[in-house]
Design a protein around this motif. Structure first.
Motif, PDB file in Angstrom:
ATOM      1  N   LEU A   1     -32.147 -17.880 -32.995  1.00 58.70           N
ATOM      2  CA  LEU A   1     -32.847 -18.758 -32.047  1.00 58.70           C
ATOM      3  C   LEU A   1     -32.197 -18.699 -30.664  1.00 58.70           C
ATOM      4  O   LEU A   1     -32.891 -18.709 -29.652  1.00 58.70           O
ATOM      5  CB  LEU A   1     -32.883 -20.196 -32.569  1.00 58.70           C
TER       6      LEU A   1
ATOM      7  N   TYR B   1     -34.623 -21.492 -43.270  1.00 61.64           N
ATOM      8  CA  TYR B   1     -33.543 -22.476 -43.398  1.00 61.64           C
ATOM      9  C   TYR B   1     -33.865 -23.461 -44.521  1.00 61.64           C
ATOM     10  O   TYR B   1     -33.002 -23.776 -45.350  1.00 61.64           O
ATOM     11  CB  TYR B   1     -33.365 -23.195 -42.058  1.00 61.64           C
TER      12      TYR B   1
ATOM     13  N   GLN C   1     -28.583 -30.784 -41.525  1.00 60.04           N
ATOM     14  CA  GLN C   1     -27.675 -31.053 -40.422  1.00 60.04           C
ATOM     15  C   GLN C   1     -27.484 -29.765 -39.665  1.00 60.04           C
ATOM     16  O   GLN C   1     -26.852 -28.830 -40.137  1.00 60.04           O
ATOM     17  CB  GLN C   1     -26.345 -31.579 -40.941  1.00 60.04           C
ATOM     18  N   ILE C   2     -28.055 -29.732 -38.501  1.00 60.25           N
ATOM     19  CA  ILE C   2     -28.034 -28.504 -37.713  1.00 60.25           C
ATOM     20  C   ILE C   2     -27.401 -28.816 -36.371  1.00 60.25           C
ATOM     21  O   ILE C   2     -27.667 -29.872 -35.789  1.00 60.25           O
ATOM     22  CB  ILE C   2     -29.466 -27.974 -37.518  1.00 60.25           C
ATOM     23  N   ARG C   3     -26.558 -27.898 -35.911  1.00 63.38           N
ATOM     24  CA  ARG C   3     -25.905 -28.141 -34.627  1.00 63.38           C
ATOM     25  C   ARG C   3     -26.943 -28.283 -33.508  1.00 63.38           C
ATOM     26  O   ARG C   3     -26.815 -29.123 -32.642  1.00 63.38           O
ATOM     27  CB  ARG C   3     -24.943 -26.995 -34.307  1.00 63.38           C
ATOM     28  N   ASP C   4     -27.986 -27.439 -33.568  1.00 64.56           N
ATOM     29  CA  ASP C   4     -29.032 -27.531 -32.571  1.00 64.56           C
ATOM     30  C   ASP C   4     -29.920 -28.732 -32.917  1.00 64.56           C
ATOM     31  O   ASP C   4     -30.728 -28.688 -33.832  1.00 64.56           O
ATOM     32  CB  ASP C   4     -29.858 -26.241 -32.571  1.00 64.56           C
TER      33      ASP C   4
ATOM     34  N   MET D   1     -33.528 -15.883 -28.856  1.00 62.73           N
ATOM     35  CA  MET D   1     -34.861 -16.150 -28.325  1.00 62.73           C
ATOM     36  C   MET D   1     -34.789 -16.944 -27.025  1.00 62.73           C
ATOM     37  O   MET D   1     -35.504 -16.701 -26.080  1.00 62.73           O
ATOM     38  CB  MET D   1     -35.650 -16.987 -29.339  1.00 62.73           C
ATOM     39  N   ARG D   2     -33.884 -17.914 -27.045  1.00 65.28           N
ATOM     40  CA  ARG D   2     -33.822 -18.849 -25.927  1.00 65.28           C
ATOM     41  C   ARG D   2     -33.346 -18.176 -24.640  1.00 65.28           C
ATOM     42  O   ARG D   2     -33.712 -18.584 -23.551  1.00 65.28           O
ATOM     43  CB  ARG D   2     -32.888 -20.004 -26.279  1.00 65.28           C
TER      44      ARG D   2
ATOM     45  N   LEU E   1     -29.573 -18.300 -38.542  1.00 64.89           N
ATOM     46  CA  LEU E   1     -30.784 -18.840 -37.912  1.00 64.89           C
ATOM     47  C   LEU E   1     -30.534 -19.232 -36.463  1.00 64.89           C
ATOM     48  O   LEU E   1     -31.303 -18.913 -35.557  1.00 64.89           O
ATOM     49  CB  LEU E   1     -31.233 -20.061 -38.725  1.00 64.89           C
ATOM     50  N   MET E   2     -29.411 -19.923 -36.239  1.00 67.04           N
ATOM     51  CA  MET E   2     -29.095 -20.388 -34.896  1.00 67.04           C
ATOM     52  C   MET E   2     -28.830 -19.208 -33.968  1.00 67.04           C
ATOM     53  O   MET E   2     -29.199 -19.238 -32.804  1.00 67.04           O
ATOM     54  CB  MET E   2     -27.870 -21.306 -34.923  1.00 67.04           C
TER      55      MET E   2
ATOM     56  N   HIS F   1     -38.011 -10.594 -41.723  1.00 61.84           N
ATOM     57  CA  HIS F   1     -38.452 -11.702 -40.879  1.00 61.84           C
ATOM     58  C   HIS F   1     -38.150 -11.441 -39.399  1.00 61.84           C
ATOM     59  O   HIS F   1     -38.940 -11.820 -38.535  1.00 61.84           O
ATOM     60  CB  HIS F   1     -37.832 -13.021 -41.361  1.00 61.84           C
TER      61      HIS F   1
ATOM     62  N   VAL G   1     -33.856 -28.467 -33.238  1.00 60.88           N
ATOM     63  CA  VAL G   1     -34.376 -27.941 -34.503  1.00 60.88           C
ATOM     64  C   VAL G   1     -34.301 -29.026 -35.575  1.00 60.88           C
ATOM     65  O   VAL G   1     -35.242 -29.249 -36.337  1.00 60.88           O
ATOM     66  CB  VAL G   1     -33.573 -26.694 -34.957  1.00 60.88           C
TER      67      VAL G   1
ATOM     68  N   TYR H   1     -37.882 -18.920 -38.911  1.00 58.16           N
ATOM     69  CA  TYR H   1     -36.484 -19.212 -39.236  1.00 58.16           C
ATOM     70  C   TYR H   1     -36.302 -20.626 -39.783  1.00 58.16           C
ATOM     71  O   TYR H   1     -35.435 -20.866 -40.618  1.00 58.16           O
ATOM     72  CB  TYR H   1     -35.578 -18.976 -38.017  1.00 58.16           C
TER      73      TYR H   1
ATOM     74  N   HIS I   1     -41.225 -17.443 -34.030  1.00 62.36           N
ATOM     75  CA  HIS I   1     -39.821 -17.192 -34.362  1.00 62.36           C
ATOM     76  C   HIS I   1     -39.167 -18.465 -34.889  1.00 62.36           C
ATOM     77  O   HIS I   1     -38.501 -18.462 -35.916  1.00 62.36           O
ATOM     78  CB  HIS I   1     -39.071 -16.651 -33.147  1.00 62.36           C
ATOM     79  N   TYR I   2     -39.393 -19.560 -34.168  1.00 65.50           N
ATOM     80  CA  TYR I   2     -38.873 -20.852 -34.587  1.00 65.50           C
ATOM     81  C   TYR I   2     -39.343 -21.200 -35.996  1.00 65.50           C
ATOM     82  O   TYR I   2     -38.578 -21.647 -36.846  1.00 65.50           O
ATOM     83  CB  TYR I   2     -39.415 -21.909 -33.628  1.00 65.50           C
TER      84      TYR I   2
ATOM     85  N   ILE J   1     -26.598 -19.454 -43.570  1.00 64.80           N
ATOM     86  CA  ILE J   1     -27.910 -19.039 -43.070  1.00 64.80           C
ATOM     87  C   ILE J   1     -28.303 -19.917 -41.892  1.00 64.80           C
ATOM     88  O   ILE J   1     -28.973 -19.478 -40.982  1.00 64.80           O
ATOM     89  CB  ILE J   1     -28.940 -19.045 -44.216  1.00 64.80           C
ATOM     90  N   GLU J   2     -27.826 -21.163 -41.898  1.00 64.59           N
ATOM     91  CA  GLU J   2     -28.058 -21.997 -40.722  1.00 64.59           C
ATOM     92  C   GLU J   2     -27.502 -21.284 -39.490  1.00 64.59           C
ATOM     93  O   GLU J   2     -28.151 -21.208 -38.453  1.00 64.59           O
ATOM     94  CB  GLU J   2     -27.361 -23.359 -40.864  1.00 64.59           C
TER      95      GLU J   2
ATOM     96  N   VAL K   1     -40.801 -11.606 -36.226  1.00 65.52           N
ATOM     97  CA  VAL K   1     -40.549 -12.365 -35.003  1.00 65.52           C
ATOM     98  C   VAL K   1     -40.533 -11.441 -33.779  1.00 65.52           C
ATOM     99  O   VAL K   1     -41.101 -11.767 -32.734  1.00 65.52           O
ATOM    100  CB  VAL K   1     -39.211 -13.127 -35.148  1.00 65.52           C
TER     101      VAL K   1
END
Lengths: 326, 326
Positions: free
Chosen positions: B152, A118, A29-32, B155-156, B148-149, B87, A35, A114, A110-111, B144-145, B91
Motif C-alpha cells: 500500500l 489481510y 490492529q494495523i499501523r495504518d 501505491m501511495r 500488505l502495508m 494478487h 486501513v 490487499y 489495490h486497497y 502479511i500485515e 493490482v
C-alpha cells in the motif's frame, strides 16, 4: 456496537454476537489507521452475522462447549465472509455494499485486494489460537476451493440464456451454502461433537445456505427500494442469471432474448419489463417454493437434533430466513 | 521437475527443493482441471525458489531437524509468495510474469483474485499438518500485515518525485524483506531453534531480502533483454520509483521532471533517456553499493552462526544474490 434488530429476539445470541464483533476488532490492529478504520467500518456496517450465529448455536451440539472457542470460530467465519465479500466486489466491480461505498470504489482495487488478503490471514490467526481448531483449518482450504469454484462457475455462465436450474444450484452451493455449512460444522466441532452429529450440522447449514441464497435472489427482483443495501438487479446487468429468471425463461426464452441481449446496456425501463415478465411466468413464485423446500429439509434435520433451547432457536432462525423482507 | 540451474551447485538443496515443489503439487487438487493446470504451470515457470531454499537451510539451526516439517514450511512459504505475486499482478495490471502471460491477463481479474485466495488457504493447509507450526501461523498474519502495508505504501507514493531513500527502504522492507525474514525464521522454528537463534535467522533473512530487492530494482535499469522475464522499466511507467532513480534524482530533480511528468505515456526513447540520466548521476552504482552493504550485514550475522555445511551454503547463496545477472 450496533447489531441488526433481528437479534433482539435472541438475547443470549445477541450477547455472544457482540463478543464476536469485539473479537474481530481486537484482532484487527494495523499501523495504518486508515486501513484499520475501513475494516472496522465494514464490521459495523450492519451485516446480519448469520454465519457466526449458526456457528454459535451449533457449538451447543457437542459435549465440550467452550464459549471462548465458540466465539473464536464464529469470529473467524465472519472474517472469512468479509474477505470473500471484499474480493467479490473487486471482481464484480461493485460500488455499493450494505448501503455504503465498497472499498474498491472508494480506494481502488489495490486497497481492496490487499485488505481481503489481510482478512484471510486474520481468519487463520483467530483460529490458530485454539489448537483444537486445527481440523477446522484443514477443512477450510477444501472449503474455500469450493467457494472459489462457485464464483468461477458464476463467471463462466455469464450472459448464458441456457443456464440450467441445476447449474444455478451448483453455483450457489459453492458460493453461499458452503460457508453456511462450514459455520454449522465448525461450531459443532468446536464443542467436540461426534462426527455423525457434525455432519448433520453440516447438512443443516447447507440447506439453510441454499434457502438463504435463493431468497436473496428472489428479493433482488421483488424489493423496490434500496432496503437490501445494494443496487437492485445488479446481478442481471452483469449477466448473472438467478433462479427466478431461470424458471421464468423455461419455455419462454424468446420473450427474454431481446431484453437480455442488451446485456449491461439494459435501461431502467428494460429492467421493469424484465421484472414484469418474470412475474408473469411465475419465476419468483417457483423460486420461493424451492427455497421453502430447502427450509423444510433444514427443519427436518433440525428436528432430529437433541432437544434444547439452541434447537428451538436454530429452528426459529431458519424460519426467519425464509420470511425475511430484507 | 525443472529447477533453476543455480541449484546445480547445491545438490542436497536441489533434492529438497524438488520435494518442496512435489509437496505443493500434491496439495493443489482442484476439480476444475483448467484452474489446477494454471497453478501448476506457475509452479514450474522457473521461479528461483529462494524463499524455500533459505527456509530449508535455516531448518538446520535448531536441535530437532525434521525433513518433512522443513519441507512443509518451505512449501507453505513458496505458496504464500505465489499468492502475493498473483494478487500483485492484478493490482499492477501486469501482463507478463516469469516470461509468461499472467493469470489476470489470460483469464481476467476474477480468476486471478480467486486463485490467489485459494493459494493463501493452501499455505495454511500445508502448515496445519504440523501442529508444531502453529506459532508460524500466528506469526504469518502479523507478517502479511506488513507485506500488505509495504504494497500500500508503494501505491501511495506513486509518481511522487520526492520519494525518499528512507521511504523506499521502508517499502521494500515490507514488500520483500519481510517474506525472506519469515522464511529464515520459520525454517529455524521448524527445527525448534532457541528464540535468540530464530531472531538471528530473522535478521539474516531481512538483510538478504533488502539486498535481493535492491538488486532486482538495479537489474530493472541495467538488463537490456527480457532475461528477467518481465517488461523492463514497467515499474517506472507505473510511477513506482526505485532506488537507482531515487539516488539519481538527488540534486538533479529538474533533469527528470520533463520525462517523469509523462507518467505512463513515456516512450521507449524516453525510457532510454531516463536510463542514461540514471547512469550519469551514478544511480545504479549507488544502489548497488547499498545492496552490498546489506549483503555484508547478512554475511556478518551468518558468520556468527554455528559452523556447518548449511552455514557455508547460506553464505554462498547470499553472495550469489549480490552477483546474480538474472
Amino acid at each position: 456496537m450496533q447489531l441488526h434488530s433481528m437479534w433482539e429476539h435472541y438475547p443470549e445470541l445477541k450477547t455472544d454476537l457482540a463478543d464476536v464483533l469485539q473479537t474481530i476488532e481486537e484482532n484487527i490492529q494495523i499501523r495504518d489507521k486508515r486501513v484499520e478504520e475501513n475494516i472496522k467500518a465494514l464490521i459495523h456496517a450492519g451485516g446480519k452475522l448469520l454465519r457466526p450465529a449458526f456457528a454459535l448455536l451449533s457449538a451447543n451440539l457437542g459435549p465440550d462447549y467452550d464459549r471462548d472457542r465458540a466465539i473464536s470460530v464464529a469470529a473467524a467465519l465472519e472474517v472469512l465472509h468479509m474477505a470473500t465479500l471484499i474480493h467479490d466486489d473487486v471482481v464484480d466491480e461493485s460500488s455499493i455494499r450494505r448501503g455504503k461505498p465498497t472499498i474498491n470504489s472508494k480506494y481502488g482495487n489495490h486497497y481492496a485486494v490487499y485488505t481481503g488478503d489481510y482478512l484471510f490471514t486474520i481468519c487463520f490467526k483467530i483460529l490458530s489460537k485454539h489448537s483444537d481448531s486445527i481440523s477446522n483449518i484443514e477443512f477450510s482450504s477444501k472449503n474455500i476451493e469450493k467457494i472459489l469454484m462457485g464464483e468461477l462457475d458464476q463467471m463462466r455462465t455469464r450472459y448464458d440464456l441456457n443456464v440450467s436450474v441445476k447449474a444455478y444450484l451448483a453455483r450457489i452451493s459453492g458460493k453461499t451454502a458452503q460457508l453456511f455449512a462450514l459455520s454449522c460444522y465448525s461450531g459443532a466441532v468446536s464443542s467436540k461433537a461426534p462426527r455423525a452429529l457434525a455432519i448433520k450440522a453440516w447438512n443443516i447449514g447447507h440447506y439453510l445456505g441454499m434457502a438463504f441464497q435463493i431468497i436473496d435472489d428472489v428479493l433482488d427482483y421483488t424489493s423496490t427500494d434500496d432496503g437490501l443495501g445494494k443496487p437492485v438487479l445488479n446481478d442481471v446487468l452483469q449477466g448473472v442469471y438467478s433462479l427466478p429468471l431461470i424458471y421464468a425463461m423455461r419455455g419462454h426464452k424468446q420473450d427474454f432474448e431481446p431484453l437480455l441481449g442488451k446485456k449491461a446496456e439494459m435501461t431502467d425501463a428494460d429492467l421493469r419489463e424484465l421484472t414484469t415478465l418474470i412475474n408473469r411466468y411465475q419465476g419468483t413464485a417457483q423460486a420461493f417454493e424451492l427455497a421453502g423446500k430447502y427450509t423444510k429439509k433444514a427443519q427436518k434435520e433440525i428436528a432430529k437434533l437433541p432437544e434444547g433451547a439452541y434447537r428451538d432457536q436454530l429452528s426459529a432462525l431458519t424460519n426467519e430466513i425464509l420470511t425475511r423482507q430484507i
